[in-house]
Design a protein around this motif. Structure first.
Motif, PDB file in Angstrom:
ATOM      1  N   GLN A 174     123.152 -14.316 -12.111  1.00  0.00           N
ATOM      2  CA  GLN A 174     123.731 -15.126 -13.183  1.00  0.00           C
ATOM      3  C   GLN A 174     124.920 -15.954 -12.702  1.00  0.00           C
ATOM      4  O   GLN A 174     125.673 -15.538 -11.807  1.00  0.00           O
ATOM      5  CB  GLN A 174     124.174 -14.209 -14.322  1.00  0.00           C
ATOM      6  CG  GLN A 174     123.028 -13.538 -15.054  1.00  0.00           C
ATOM      7  CD  GLN A 174     122.399 -14.439 -16.106  1.00  0.00           C
ATOM      8  OE1 GLN A 174     123.051 -15.280 -16.687  1.00  0.00           O
ATOM      9  NE2 GLN A 174     121.117 -14.258 -16.345  1.00  0.00           N
ATOM     10  N   PRO A 191     120.850  -8.533 -15.192  1.00  0.00           N
ATOM     11  CA  PRO A 191     121.719  -9.718 -15.100  1.00  0.00           C
ATOM     12  C   PRO A 191     122.587  -9.907 -16.340  1.00  0.00           C
ATOM     13  O   PRO A 191     123.755 -10.273 -16.238  1.00  0.00           O
ATOM     14  CB  PRO A 191     120.721 -10.880 -14.944  1.00  0.00           C
ATOM     15  CG  PRO A 191     119.469 -10.258 -14.431  1.00  0.00           C
ATOM     16  CD  PRO A 191     119.420  -8.898 -15.042  1.00  0.00           C
ATOM     17  N   ALA A 192     122.012  -9.630 -17.533  1.00  0.00           N
ATOM     18  CA  ALA A 192     122.783  -9.779 -18.771  1.00  0.00           C
ATOM     19  C   ALA A 192     123.949  -8.794 -18.799  1.00  0.00           C
ATOM     20  O   ALA A 192     125.046  -9.130 -19.249  1.00  0.00           O
ATOM     21  CB  ALA A 192     121.878  -9.562 -19.980  1.00  0.00           C
ATOM     22  N   TRP A 206     124.647 -23.926 -13.174  1.00  0.00           N
ATOM     23  CA  TRP A 206     123.703 -22.809 -13.231  1.00  0.00           C
ATOM     24  C   TRP A 206     122.875 -22.853 -14.518  1.00  0.00           C
ATOM     25  O   TRP A 206     121.671 -22.667 -14.503  1.00  0.00           O
ATOM     26  CB  TRP A 206     124.459 -21.487 -13.148  1.00  0.00           C
ATOM     27  CG  TRP A 206     123.784 -20.467 -12.265  1.00  0.00           C
ATOM     28  CD1 TRP A 206     122.872 -19.531 -12.626  1.00  0.00           C
ATOM     29  CD2 TRP A 206     123.973 -20.306 -10.855  1.00  0.00           C
ATOM     30  NE1 TRP A 206     122.480 -18.785 -11.551  1.00  0.00           N
ATOM     31  CE2 TRP A 206     123.146 -19.241 -10.432  1.00  0.00           C
ATOM     32  CE3 TRP A 206     124.761 -20.950  -9.902  1.00  0.00           C
ATOM     33  CZ2 TRP A 206     123.087 -18.794  -9.118  1.00  0.00           C
ATOM     34  CZ3 TRP A 206     124.708 -20.514  -8.603  1.00  0.00           C
ATOM     35  CH2 TRP A 206     123.874 -19.456  -8.212  1.00  0.00           C
ATOM     36  N   ASP A 207     123.569 -23.113 -15.636  1.00  0.00           N
ATOM     37  CA  ASP A 207     122.921 -23.074 -16.942  1.00  0.00           C
ATOM     38  C   ASP A 207     121.962 -24.238 -17.154  1.00  0.00           C
ATOM     39  O   ASP A 207     120.859 -24.068 -17.680  1.00  0.00           O
ATOM     40  CB  ASP A 207     123.994 -23.071 -18.041  1.00  0.00           C
ATOM     41  CG  ASP A 207     123.400 -22.884 -19.433  1.00  0.00           C
ATOM     42  OD1 ASP A 207     122.587 -21.960 -19.613  1.00  0.00           O
ATOM     43  OD2 ASP A 207     123.746 -23.661 -20.331  1.00  0.00           O
ATOM     44  N   ASN A 240     115.614  -8.534 -17.063  1.00  0.00           N
ATOM     45  CA  ASN A 240     116.406  -9.300 -18.019  1.00  0.00           C
ATOM     46  C   ASN A 240     117.738  -8.617 -18.310  1.00  0.00           C
ATOM     47  O   ASN A 240     118.781  -9.275 -18.405  1.00  0.00           O
ATOM     48  CB  ASN A 240     115.651  -9.463 -19.346  1.00  0.00           C
ATOM     49  CG  ASN A 240     114.288 -10.100 -19.188  1.00  0.00           C
ATOM     50  OD1 ASN A 240     113.292  -9.405 -19.078  1.00  0.00           O
ATOM     51  ND2 ASN A 240     114.244 -11.431 -19.164  1.00  0.00           N
ATOM     52  N   SER A 266     119.152 -22.629 -13.153  1.00  0.00           N
ATOM     53  CA  SER A 266     118.388 -21.570 -13.826  1.00  0.00           C
ATOM     54  C   SER A 266     116.941 -21.952 -14.050  1.00  0.00           C
ATOM     55  O   SER A 266     116.091 -21.093 -14.284  1.00  0.00           O
ATOM     56  CB  SER A 266     119.042 -21.220 -15.169  1.00  0.00           C
ATOM     57  OG  SER A 266     119.014 -22.340 -16.041  1.00  0.00           O
ATOM     58  N   LYS A 279     117.738 -17.007 -12.031  1.00  0.00           N
ATOM     59  CA  LYS A 279     117.740 -16.273 -13.296  1.00  0.00           C
ATOM     60  C   LYS A 279     118.238 -14.843 -13.101  1.00  0.00           C
ATOM     61  O   LYS A 279     118.891 -14.278 -13.964  1.00  0.00           O
ATOM     62  CB  LYS A 279     116.333 -16.271 -13.899  1.00  0.00           C
ATOM     63  CG  LYS A 279     115.888 -17.629 -14.428  1.00  0.00           C
ATOM     64  CD  LYS A 279     114.504 -17.537 -15.070  1.00  0.00           C
ATOM     65  CE  LYS A 279     114.079 -18.898 -15.618  1.00  0.00           C
ATOM     66  NZ  LYS A 279     112.722 -18.841 -16.232  1.00  0.00           N
ATOM     67  N   VAL A 313     126.989 -10.077 -16.926  1.00  0.00           N
ATOM     68  CA  VAL A 313     127.733 -11.078 -17.697  1.00  0.00           C
ATOM     69  C   VAL A 313     128.576 -10.397 -18.775  1.00  0.00           C
ATOM     70  O   VAL A 313     129.757 -10.701 -18.951  1.00  0.00           O
ATOM     71  CB  VAL A 313     126.775 -12.108 -18.336  1.00  0.00           C
ATOM     72  CG1 VAL A 313     127.556 -13.096 -19.206  1.00  0.00           C
ATOM     73  CG2 VAL A 313     125.993 -12.857 -17.267  1.00  0.00           C
ATOM     74  N   SER A 317     122.558 -14.380 -22.326  1.00  0.00           N
ATOM     75  CA  SER A 317     122.213 -14.097 -20.925  1.00  0.00           C
ATOM     76  C   SER A 317     120.821 -13.492 -20.775  1.00  0.00           C
ATOM     77  O   SER A 317     120.428 -13.117 -19.674  1.00  0.00           O
ATOM     78  CB  SER A 317     123.251 -13.147 -20.313  1.00  0.00           C
ATOM     79  OG  SER A 317     124.541 -13.690 -20.425  1.00  0.00           O
TER      80      SER A 317
END
Length: 528
Positions: A197, A10-11, A182-183, A7, A187, A194, A14, A324
């Motif tokens: 991103q 990827p966050a 994507w969102d 998690n 996703s 996921k 962003v 994200s």
């Protein structure tokens, strides 16, 4: 900390893409070297991220301090002199943390915090419109209504419409389409979408677009519309970008004034952001505010020592982290390492990223902060929530963050006073007996000077020939101002033929001669 790396990684990417233009833009708006913004971003990510107790907060240079920095550099006679104030400001923040001043963060009304988030969301959208269309006269990170380029938020948008850069606008639209696809769709299709991103894909597409359109006169994007990271020509050149404080000016009183200003404003912004991010956090983690002040103070000391701008926890990067899927502080720390590694190894590649693509990324962040449904939700909660919320939003959009918060807080305090006025006592007429009105007034658990007006009004409105039962059995705190009002009323009651029965935990007293004397003999309670 790395339990949720799937998690956090990827966050962090962003957050990196959101932080990069903001670090550079805030430095430009502050009149400081561009590299100073990147230093602050790196220290905010790695140092503050490691020391902070916040799982999802991200720290870095703050737009709210840009005007203070710009003025202070000129007042103190140079950037090296200003860095002394940054270091001292960090030390003062450490003192705030030791003194447990972080408790202030728990006293901001929820309506004001929600207004802050919404106002920042609207500001992000409005400020990114010019960048989205390729008009970059005002630097990224300038969130004030009256901008450093002499325009306002809205006049800048009008100018942007008249100065659209076709290539920037086109790749901005393509980038926004990728992000929405994507969102909203991809996703939900699998783990790959996921892990990778949308902002990363949009940025890669933006770089490819820049490269392939260089020979096209209509669509080519000039360097002024791209990210602008300083490019060192070797290790000596890289080290030469660092600035160091001139401690010879430490005895200058103006340095200490700036230091205290930085410490106070940075601490307030941090505490506001902590409260806001904790509300946004879907996992409802609670950040220890005193530890946060200690972390921020340490970060500012280090940032000042190596040439960086002042640091606070910042809502734009923090909300991007939450949106994200960031779960732990690892995302903030990794984003700091991404900043550090990228400016050393790939600065030229970073300088191929169109600002319009990053504006598209910020559009999504802003919209998620300022969803229209929130306005209806706040309206449904009643005027006591809606008015402070609205004032905060309008204040942030038309002034700046701290002024907007201050206006919302002021209105919130007025609302509290009104509620306190209304809740000081309960009053009802029970019956009529012996030719007199029998009225019972029950005082609330805590009655302060805020309630003077309401109680005076009710006592003065009592008709002649009234029997008043005053019940204070539930009252644990009675302000001296209220006791004096009651004492004065006892004197006037005789002239108006009003009999008073005082009911307390000590029994019943008919027509007490002196309320002051009665309550001075009253046993103290734990709340007195």
């Amino acid at each position: 900390m790395f339990k949720y790396i799937k998690n956090d990684l990827p966050a962090s990417i962003v957050v990196f893409f959101v932080a990069l233009p903001l670090c550079l833009g805030i430095a430009l708006a502050s009149g400081a070297p561009l590299f100073s913004g990147l230093i602050a971003g790196i220290v905010g990510g790695i140092v503050v991220g490691s020391l902070s107790g916040s799982k999802i907060g991200v720290s870095g240079p703050a737009a709210g301090l840009a005007a203070i920095v710009l003025t202070a550099i000129g007042t103190l006679g140079g950037y090296e002199n200003f860095l002394v104030a940054v270091v001292l400001g960090g030390i003062i923040q450490l003192i705030f943390g030791v003194l447990k001043a972080g408790i202030i963060g728990y006293y901001f009304p929820s309506s004001v915090i929600k207004g802050m988030l919404t106002g920042i969301g609207i500001i992000i959208i409005l400020k990114q419109i010019p960048h989205f269309f390729g008009y970059d006269a005002d630097p990224e990170g300038d969130f004030a209504f009256f901008q450093v380029d002499g325009e306002t938020t809205f006049s800048e948008i009008i100018n942007a419409i008249n100065h659209i850069t076709p290539g920037s606008a086109l790749i901005g639209i393509i980038g926004l389409a990728i992000l929405l696809l994507w969102d909203k769709v991809l996703s939900k299709k699998g783990k790959f979408f996921k892990l990778v991103q949308g902002p990363l894909v949009a940025v890669i597409v933006g770089i490819i677009f820049f490269v392939i359109t260089q020979s096209n006169e209509f669509l080519r994007i000039e360097q002024s519309h791209l990210v602008s990271v300083p490019v060192p020509e070797g290790i000596d050149s890289f080290i030469g970008q660092f600035s160091f404080p001139n401690f010879a000016v430490i005895a200058n009183p103006e340095v200490w004034i700036v230091a205290f200003t930085i410490a106070l404003v940075a601490s307030l912004e941090t505490l506001l952001c902590v409260e806001a991010t904790d509300k946004l956090d879907p996992h409802k983690n609670v950040t220890p505010t005193n530890r946060e002040l200690l972390a921020q103070g340490t970060g500012n000391i280090i940032s000042g020592l190596i040439g960086g701008l002042p640091i606070t926890q910042v809502i734009v990067r923090s909300s991007a982290n939450i949106q994200s899927g960031g779960r732990t502080k690892a995302s903030a720390i990794i984003h700091g390492f991404f900043l550090l590694i990228s400016i050393i190894l790939i600065p030229r590649l970073l300088n191929m990223i169109p600002l319009s693509v990053l504006a598209a990324v910020l559009f999504i962040v802003g919209f998620k902060l300022a969803k229209p449904a929130l306005f209806k939700q706040m309206y449904d909660l009643g005027w006591k929530q809606f008015i402070p919320f609205t004032v905060t939003v309008v204040g942030i959009v038309f002034t700046d963050l701290l002024v907007g918060i201050g206006l919302g807080l002021a209105v919130g305090i007025v609302v509290i006073l009104i509620k306190s006025y209304q809740n000081s006592h309960f009053l009802h007429i029970e019956d009529k007996s012996n030719g007199k009105h029998k009225i019972k007034m029950t005082l609330a658990e805590e009655v302060t000077f805020f309630n003077k007006g309401a109680i005076l009004k009710e006592l003065d409105s009592l008709p002649m020939d009234t029997y008043l039962e005053l019940d204070v059995r539930k009252t644990r705190y009675l302000d001296n101002d209220i006791i004096e009002i009651l004492d004065d009323f006892a004197f006037k009651a005789k002239e108006r033929n009003i009999d008073i029965q005082l009911v307390s935990e000590r029994g019943v007293v008919e027509n007490p001669e002196s309320f002051i004397e009665f309550f001075s003999l009253r046993p103290k309670t734990s709340k007195n």
